[in-house]
Design a protein around this motif. Sequence first.
Motif, mmCIF file in Angstrom:
data_model
loop_
_atom_site.group_PDB
_atom_site.id
_atom_site.type_symbol
_atom_site.label_atom_id
_atom_site.label_comp_id
_atom_site.label_asym_id
_atom_site.label_seq_id
_atom_site.Cartn_x
_atom_site.Cartn_y
_atom_site.Cartn_z
ATOM 1 N N UNK A 30 0.307 3.462 11.420
ATOM 2 C CA UNK A 30 1.199 2.316 11.545
ATOM 3 C C UNK A 30 0.620 1.298 12.520
ATOM 4 N N UNK A 31 -0.158 1.816 13.459
ATOM 5 C CA UNK A 31 -0.703 0.930 14.467
ATOM 6 C C UNK A 31 -2.139 0.565 14.169
ATOM 7 N N UNK A 32 -2.434 -0.699 14.338
ATOM 8 C CA UNK A 32 -3.766 -1.201 14.066
ATOM 9 C C UNK A 32 -4.713 -0.842 15.214
ATOM 10 N N UNK A 33 -5.893 -0.384 14.843
ATOM 11 C CA UNK A 33 -6.937 -0.181 15.848
ATOM 12 C C UNK A 33 -8.191 -0.897 15.378
ATOM 13 N N UNK A 34 -8.771 -1.756 16.230
ATOM 14 C CA UNK A 34 -9.962 -2.486 15.799
ATOM 15 C C UNK A 34 -11.172 -1.566 15.699
ATOM 16 N N UNK A 59 0.855 -1.197 0.000
ATOM 17 C CA UNK A 59 0.000 0.000 0.000
ATOM 18 C C UNK A 59 0.886 1.240 0.000
#
Lengths: 372, 273
Positions: free
Chosen positions: A8-12, A2
């Motif tokens: 950069x950090x995943x958040x649900x 991508x």
Amino acid sequence: MKSEPLSLNYRPVEQPFFTKTGWTVVAVLALVALVIVPILYVAVPQEHPLHLSAYTVTLVGKILCYCIVACAMNLIWGYTGILSLGHGLFFALGGYAFGMYLMRQIGRDGQYQSDLPDFMVFLDWKEYPWHWAGTDSFLWALMLVVLVPGLLAFVFGFFAFRSRIKGVYFSIITQALTFAFMLLFFRNETGFGGNNGFTDFKRILGFDVTSPGMRATLFALSAAALLGAVVMTRYLERSKTGRVLRAIRDSESRLMFSGYNPLWYKLFIWTLSAVMCGIAGALYVPQVGIINPSEMSPANSIEIAVWVAVGGRGTLIGPLLGASTVNGAKSFFTQSFPEYWLFFLGLLFILVTLFMPKGIVGLVNRIMKRDQ
Amino acid sequence: MKPAHDEPLNPSGASSIGHVVTEAVDTSHGPILYLDDITVSFDGFKALNKLTLTVDEGELRCIIGPNGAGKTTMMDVITGKTRPDAGSAFFGQSIDLTRLTEAEIAHAGIGRKFQKPTVFENHTVFENLELAIKTDKRVWASLRARLGDEQLDRISETLRTIDLLEQADRAAGLLSHGQKQWLEIGMLLMQEPQLLLLDEPVAGMTDEETAKTAQLLKTLEGSCSIVVVEHDMEFIDEIASTVTVLHEGSVLAEGGMNEIKSDERVIEVYLGR
């Protein structure tokens, strides 16, 4: 690759408790059950076309109680993957616990005009046996409704789950448990009216059980309890506990090696489920006016599993749909073609297992996906 | 239907609902894992026969051996799944593994990857890691548990380490075989283990995936001790410092890869075939 990740950090993405449509449906149903039905039944005169008959209110009230049981079954079977074939027992025990209070409320209005219930007079008993102590108190009766199924489930579950009894073995043992209790309750000496059970109820808190006001109240209470069961199921479903329960269903050993002790999770949901059945039973008995050991028959518990399978295991509303459709069909069949009901039930179970593994909810989801 | 534990196993005496081992692993004398004279027999067949093995802190150890040599049974003993008939198993200086349950051992800091990739297939990749994260894992805590920013960051970090950031929202059952293996390793990392047990981590992987796994294990080397059971000699060659060969339930040989490769007995029972 991508080009530019947003973060950069995943958040649900958090799922809402209910969607807007969900809240609307809940609100409308609550309004109907808690306000409109009681008004149509109690306040609208009988000759008016909108009047609801006592028969209808009682029938729907009964089905609401079954829906609570289906919800309870869904917690243990649908989410946790433990098939209980003894849930009818907890339902019946809740019913018997409240039934004792109902028997005490008859007072001297029974056939023999004694302080004791008729069946005790018939057995020539002179006083109440020890386990009837305190059952003339409404509050104690309510506590028994919760404590008896809860304690039995806790103790039975502790030993069964600690011994790591699983799958079909667990199902068979629960089936045997409800059968054993049925035989016990059939005995007159047990002190619960033998095969006649409890019936001929007169009052709750001094009010006539057959009066429209009381029927409407019991109906509304059943609806409220069901609503509570649904909200609680949704809370559990969204909580980490819910995810742990589904993990028990899917891969228990992975869960253990991840540092969870499945025993306490199973015991928690199993006991909660039993208590819900007990409450449903206590609401059911005054509405139908009878409780006897046949409620503990193995077939009744199997039927509960069929409701959940038909509606859709592990879904929020599936069990409610299953319990309502199967029981709606049951009322129709047992009136019109009484001899065919069990054939129909068996056929339904086979068809659902073969063609609708996820029940009604799964079928609807599949159709909706196809349309998109 | 064999009852696994007849008596509650709770040496600390704390509430049995807890199962949280708070004791830290004492590695002051070097080794993190001691197995001493362990014997396990199934119906007369000795799966482990006086097995003695130590693993040092921070070490990456490979275990090889023919089928039936007792490799998986050894893992079962370490993780509490199987109780030895004789011998002792210690984690650090003071934690007696033969007296703890699977969950307690996991809490103490031993993570285990199964031979077959075992993840929660109906949960998303993210939820798999969330379930594994080191925290209070009792029922009441889970009822109210919410992930803090710090924990979310840790999960993100692990997602990057195992290269599954893009798949975080997918059901784990939809992952490829290799990705499932990595996810399982990721779940172990979330437990912050001091000892990782990996049972055939590259079984069924493509060469490319195998290389990637070797790289992953190398980045972990030093941060925790790792015990790998493998058949893939090339893979072992790439990662191992010390190799232990098991045969018929006990240690046949131990040493560097080249030493092992030239050992007559090892060639006879294992490599030669």
